[in-house]
Write a protein that holds these residues in place. Structure first.
Motif, PDB file in Angstrom:
ATOM      1  N   PRO A 240      18.499  12.719 -24.084  1.00  0.00           N
ATOM      2  CA  PRO A 240      18.114  12.134 -25.375  1.00  0.00           C
ATOM      3  C   PRO A 240      17.402  10.795 -25.195  1.00  0.00           C
ATOM      4  CG  PRO A 240      20.453  11.786 -24.974  1.00  0.00           C
ATOM      5  CD  PRO A 240      19.925  12.548 -23.787  1.00  0.00           C
ATOM      6  N   PHE A 241      16.320  10.594 -25.917  1.00  0.00           N
ATOM      7  CA  PHE A 241      15.559   9.349 -25.868  1.00  0.00           C
ATOM      8  C   PHE A 241      15.695   8.627 -27.200  1.00  0.00           C
ATOM      9  CE2 PHE A 241      13.753  11.625 -22.373  1.00  0.00           C
ATOM     10  CZ  PHE A 241      13.274  10.667 -21.487  1.00  0.00           C
ATOM     11  N   ARG A 242      15.995   7.336 -27.147  1.00  0.00           N
ATOM     12  CA  ARG A 242      16.032   6.530 -28.371  1.00  0.00           C
ATOM     13  C   ARG A 242      14.619   6.236 -28.851  1.00  0.00           C
ATOM     14  NH1 ARG A 242      17.958   5.350 -33.203  1.00  0.00           N
ATOM     15  NH2 ARG A 242      17.565   3.195 -33.815  1.00  0.00           N
ATOM     16  N   ASN A 243      13.732   5.892 -27.920  1.00  0.00           N
ATOM     17  CA  ASN A 243      12.329   5.653 -28.236  1.00  0.00           C
ATOM     18  C   ASN A 243      11.522   6.904 -27.903  1.00  0.00           C
ATOM     19  OD1 ASN A 243      12.681   2.865 -28.996  1.00  0.00           O
ATOM     20  ND2 ASN A 243      12.930   2.406 -26.814  1.00  0.00           N
ATOM     21  N   PRO A 244      10.350   7.069 -28.501  1.00  0.00           N
ATOM     22  CA  PRO A 244       9.545   8.267 -28.224  1.00  0.00           C
ATOM     23  C   PRO A 244       9.311   8.447 -26.732  1.00  0.00           C
ATOM     24  CG  PRO A 244       8.631   7.065 -30.082  1.00  0.00           C
ATOM     25  CD  PRO A 244       9.716   6.197 -29.517  1.00  0.00           C
ATOM     26  N   VAL A 245       9.511   9.653 -26.252  1.00  0.00           N
ATOM     27  CA  VAL A 245       9.357   9.918 -24.828  1.00  0.00           C
ATOM     28  C   VAL A 245       7.891   9.762 -24.426  1.00  0.00           C
ATOM     29  CG1 VAL A 245       8.984  12.411 -25.087  1.00  0.00           C
ATOM     30  CG2 VAL A 245       9.996  11.512 -22.981  1.00  0.00           C
ATOM     31  N   THR A 246       7.682   9.237 -23.232  1.00  0.00           N
ATOM     32  CA  THR A 246       6.335   9.076 -22.687  1.00  0.00           C
ATOM     33  C   THR A 246       6.083  10.154 -21.644  1.00  0.00           C
ATOM     34  OG1 THR A 246       7.124   7.602 -20.939  1.00  0.00           O
ATOM     35  CG2 THR A 246       6.464   6.586 -23.033  1.00  0.00           C
ATOM     36  N   ALA A 247       4.853  10.209 -21.152  1.00  0.00           N
ATOM     37  CA  ALA A 247       4.535  11.164 -20.091  1.00  0.00           C
ATOM     38  C   ALA A 247       5.396  10.894 -18.861  1.00  0.00           C
ATOM     39  CB  ALA A 247       3.050  11.070 -19.740  1.00  0.00           C
ATOM     40  N   GLU A 248       5.582   9.603 -18.537  1.00  0.00           N
ATOM     41  CA  GLU A 248       6.417   9.258 -17.384  1.00  0.00           C
ATOM     42  C   GLU A 248       7.857   9.717 -17.600  1.00  0.00           C
ATOM     43  OE1 GLU A 248       4.346   7.247 -18.927  1.00  0.00           O
ATOM     44  OE2 GLU A 248       2.806   6.999 -17.386  1.00  0.00           O
ATOM     45  N   GLY A 249       8.337   9.597 -18.838  1.00  0.00           N
ATOM     46  CA  GLY A 249       9.691  10.042 -19.135  1.00  0.00           C
ATOM     47  C   GLY A 249       9.858  11.538 -18.951  1.00  0.00           C
ATOM     48  N   ILE A 250       8.849  12.307 -19.360  1.00  0.00           N
ATOM     49  CA  ILE A 250       8.909  13.763 -19.189  1.00  0.00           C
ATOM     50  C   ILE A 250       8.885  14.125 -17.709  1.00  0.00           C
ATOM     51  CG2 ILE A 250       7.677  15.927 -19.596  1.00  0.00           C
ATOM     52  CD1 ILE A 250       6.781  14.797 -22.283  1.00  0.00           C
ATOM     53  N   PHE A 251       8.013  13.462 -16.943  1.00  0.00           N
ATOM     54  CA  PHE A 251       7.968  13.722 -15.501  1.00  0.00           C
ATOM     55  C   PHE A 251       9.330  13.444 -14.864  1.00  0.00           C
ATOM     56  CE2 PHE A 251       3.205  12.954 -15.701  1.00  0.00           C
ATOM     57  CZ  PHE A 251       2.883  14.271 -15.409  1.00  0.00           C
ATOM     58  N   SER A 252       9.954  12.326 -15.249  1.00  0.00           N
ATOM     59  CA  SER A 252      11.251  11.963 -14.689  1.00  0.00           C
ATOM     60  C   SER A 252      12.301  13.022 -15.005  1.00  0.00           C
ATOM     61  CB  SER A 252      11.694  10.601 -15.239  1.00  0.00           C
ATOM     62  OG  SER A 252      12.976  10.251 -14.768  1.00  0.00           O
ATOM     63  N   CYS A 253      12.284  13.538 -16.232  1.00  0.00           N
ATOM     64  CA  CYS A 253      13.246  14.575 -16.621  1.00  0.00           C
ATOM     65  C   CYS A 253      13.030  15.859 -15.817  1.00  0.00           C
ATOM     66  CB  CYS A 253      13.120  14.870 -18.116  1.00  0.00           C
ATOM     67  SG  CYS A 253      13.692  13.533 -19.186  1.00  0.00           S
ATOM     68  N   VAL A 254      11.774  16.222 -15.615  1.00  0.00           N
ATOM     69  CA  VAL A 254      11.469  17.438 -14.857  1.00  0.00           C
ATOM     70  C   VAL A 254      11.928  17.296 -13.409  1.00  0.00           C
ATOM     71  CG1 VAL A 254       9.603  18.889 -13.981  1.00  0.00           C
ATOM     72  CG2 VAL A 254       9.576  18.136 -16.366  1.00  0.00           C
ATOM     73  N   VAL A 255      11.780  16.100 -12.845  1.00  0.00           N
ATOM     74  CA  VAL A 255      12.257  15.866 -11.480  1.00  0.00           C
ATOM     75  C   VAL A 255      13.768  16.075 -11.410  1.00  0.00           C
ATOM     76  CG1 VAL A 255      12.592  14.108  -9.705  1.00  0.00           C
ATOM     77  CG2 VAL A 255      10.373  14.338 -10.808  1.00  0.00           C
ATOM     78  N   LYS A 256      14.492  15.592 -12.413  1.00  0.00           N
ATOM     79  CA  LYS A 256      15.946  15.806 -12.450  1.00  0.00           C
ATOM     80  C   LYS A 256      16.267  17.298 -12.489  1.00  0.00           C
ATOM     81  CE  LYS A 256      16.832  11.559 -15.081  1.00  0.00           C
ATOM     82  NZ  LYS A 256      17.432  10.993 -16.320  1.00  0.00           N
ATOM     83  N   LEU A 257      15.499  18.038 -13.282  1.00  0.00           N
ATOM     84  CA  LEU A 257      15.710  19.483 -13.380  1.00  0.00           C
ATOM     85  C   LEU A 257      15.491  20.155 -12.030  1.00  0.00           C
ATOM     86  CD1 LEU A 257      16.075  22.107 -15.091  1.00  0.00           C
ATOM     87  CD2 LEU A 257      13.596  22.061 -15.433  1.00  0.00           C
ATOM     88  N   LEU A 258      14.396  19.809 -11.365  1.00  0.00           N
ATOM     89  CA  LEU A 258      14.080  20.434 -10.080  1.00  0.00           C
ATOM     90  C   LEU A 258      15.110  20.059  -9.016  1.00  0.00           C
ATOM     91  CD1 LEU A 258      10.193  19.974 -10.032  1.00  0.00           C
ATOM     92  CD2 LEU A 258      11.507  22.021 -10.647  1.00  0.00           C
ATOM     93  N   ASN A 259      15.542  18.804  -9.015  1.00  0.00           N
ATOM     94  CA  ASN A 259      16.568  18.387  -8.060  1.00  0.00           C
ATOM     95  C   ASN A 259      17.882  19.119  -8.305  1.00  0.00           C
ATOM     96  OD1 ASN A 259      14.906  16.597  -6.711  1.00  0.00           O
ATOM     97  ND2 ASN A 259      15.519  14.834  -7.944  1.00  0.00           N
ATOM     98  N   SER A 260      18.231  19.297  -9.569  1.00  0.00           N
ATOM     99  CA  SER A 260      19.464  20.013  -9.901  1.00  0.00           C
ATOM    100  C   SER A 260      19.376  21.472  -9.468  1.00  0.00           C
ATOM    101  CB  SER A 260      19.727  19.934 -11.409  1.00  0.00           C
ATOM    102  OG  SER A 260      19.903  18.607 -11.819  1.00  0.00           O
TER     103      SER A 260
END
Length: 383
Positions: free
Chosen positions: A70-90
Motif C-alpha cells: 500500500p502506498f500513501r502517496n501516488p506510486v511512481t515508476a520507481e515504486g512499481i519497479f521496487s515492488c516487482v523486484v520484491k515479487l521476483l525475489n520472493s
C-alpha cells in the motif's frame, strides 16, 4: 511512536482484515539487499466464504498468496519497479526452497503482487502496459493488471466505485475518498466486528498523526482534515458502548448493569487510546482510569479530543496527568455548590505529588469529600 503513521495504519489494517483467512506477515524481509515486503499473505482458511464475501474486492484479492504494497502517496515508476523486484525475489526464494525439499513448485503457491495506490495517472499505467480486465472477470473499475505471466495487479483507489464491495480498500485512499469510506464505515451495523476493529485502528491512526504533528506548525492539511473526520467517531463509539451497557442492564434487570457497561466501554477506549499515544502507562496514569471512565459521556468525549490535541514528547506525561486530574476534579466540584469557587492552583500539583497507592485511595473517597476536606487531606499528607 511511528514516524510513518499512515504506513503503520495500512499494515495493521490489512493484517486485521486478512488474518481470519490465513497467515499474515508485516514488514517481511526478502533476500537480495534485504527488501522489506509490507504485507505477505498466505491463505489457509478453507471455510470462510461468508467472511471473504464481506471483504468484497479485498476478499477476492485474498484468494491466492499475495504481496500487498500500500502506498500513501501516488506510486511512481520507481515504486512499481521496487515492488516487482520484491515479487521476483520472493518467487526465487520459493523456488530455492522447493529445490532444497526436492519438490516441484506449484504455480498456485506463487504470490500475486498487489500495488495499492491512492491515484494513478493514465500516463503511468500506459507506460507499464497495465490493462483493465475483462468485465466478465468481475474486478470492476479501478483494477489493472500486467500480462498474466507477471502476476501483478494495481488498484487505483480513487477510481474504485463507491460500493460496499470496495469500502475496505477505499479506507486506504486519501482525502475525500478516505473520508467517504470512514463515513460509510460508521453506518455499518453496531455488531459488525470489522467495523469495530477498523474504528479502533482509526483511533490509533489519529493518535499517531497528532503525536507526529509539531506544535509550531499547522502540519499536513490533509492529515488535519483526516483527524477532524475521525474525532466524531469517538462520540459514536461511546454511544455504541452506552447502548451495549443499556442492553446488558436490561437483561440483568438492574440499573447498575447499565452504568457498568458504559464505564467498561469508556475504560477500554481510554486505556487503548493512551497506550497508543504514549506507550506503556505509568502507575500514576493508571490510577486515573477508573474515575475518568465514570465521567459523563459528553465530558469523556471532550477529554479524548483534548488529549488527542496534545502534541508532546512521548516521555513527557505531565500535561496528560494535569489534564486527567483537572477532569476528575472539575467533574466532582463544578456540579456542586462550590462551582463558583475556583480550584486552588496548588491542588493538582499536590494531588499528583502523591504515591499511586495514596492517590488511588484519595480518588476513591473523592465523592464524599468537600473541597475543603480534600485540601486538608493533601495538607496532612504533605506534612
Amino acid at each position: 511512536m511511528t514516524k510513518f503513521p499512515h504506513e503503520q495504519f495500512a499494515k495493521e489494517y490489512l493484517q486485521e482484515l486478512l488474518s481470519p483467512l490465513g497467515e499474515v506477515e508485516t514488514s517481511k524481509d526478502v533476500t537480495a539487499e534485504v527488501r522489506e515486503i509490507d504485507i505477505w499473505f498466505q491463505p489457509t482458511s478453507v471455510d470462510a466464504g461468508e467472511y471473504i464475501e464481506s471483504l468484497g474486492l479485498l476478499g477476492k484479492m485474498a484468494a491466492t498468496p499475495a504481496i500487498i504494497e500500500p502506498f500513501r502517496n501516488p506510486v511512481t515508476a520507481e515504486g512499481i519497479f521496487s515492488c516487482v523486484v520484491k515479487l521476483l525475489n520472493s518467487r526465487a526464494e520459493l523456488e530455492r526452497r522447493a529445490n532444497r525439499e526436492d519438490r516441484r513448485l506449484d504455480e498456485r503457491q506463487l504470490p500475486m503482487l498487489w500495488i495499492l495506490t491512492p491515484t494513478a495517472s493514465e500516463l503511468l499505467l500506459n507506460s507499464f502496459g497495465f490493462l483493465t480486465p475483462e468485465e466478465s472477470q468481475g474486478w470492476g473499475r479501478g483494477v489493472y493488471f500486467l500480462s498474466e505471466v507477471w502476476r501483478v495487479g494495481l488498484i487505483a483507489i480513487h477510481q474504485l466505485p463507491r460500493t460496499p464491495e470496495t469500502i475496505w480498500l477505499r479506507m486506504l485512499g486519501r482525502g475525500r475518498v478516505q473520508q467517504g469510506a470512514i463515513a460509510e464505515l460508521t453506518a455499518l451495523p453496531l455488531d459488525d466486528s470489522l467495523r469495530a476493529n477498523a474504528l479502533q485502528l482509526l483511533y490509533n491512526l489519529q493518535a499517531n498523526l497528532q503525536a507526529n504533528t509539531p506544535t509550531n506548525t499547522a502540519g499536513d492539511d490533509e492529515d488535519q482534515e483526516l483527524v477532524m473526520a475521525i474525532v466524531p467517531l469517538f462520540q459514536q463509539h461511546l454511544q455504541d458502548a452506552e447502548q451495549k451497557g443499556i442492553e446488558q442492564g436490561i437483561e440483568q434487570g438492574i440499573e447498575q448493569g447499565i452504568e457498568q457497561g458504559i464505564e467498561q466501554g469508556q475504560r477500554l477506549i481510554l486505556e487503548s487510546f493512551l497506550q497508543v499515544r504514549f506507550g506503556d502507562l505509568d502507575p500514576l496514569t493508571l490510577t486515573f482510569l477508573r474515575p475518568i471512565s465514570a465521567l459523563p459521556t459528553a465530558e469523556f468525549t471532550m477529554l479524548l479530543v483534548q488529549l488527542s490535541m496534545l502534541a508532546i514528547a512521548q516521555t513527557d506525561r505531565q500535561p496528560v496527568l494535569n489534564l486527567l486530574a483537572a477532569s476528575v476534579l472539575n467533574n466532582r466540584f463544578s456540579a456542586s455548590a462550590q462551582s463558583e469557587q475556583e480550584l486552588p492552583v496548588t491542588l493538582i500539583p499536590n494531588l499528583l505529588g502523591l504515591s499511586p497507592e495514596n492517590l488511588s485511595l484519595l480518588l476513591s473517597e473523592l465523592p464524599q469529600l468537600s473541597l475543603e476536606d480534600l485540601m486538608a487531606r493533601l495538607s496532612e499528607r504533605s506534612t
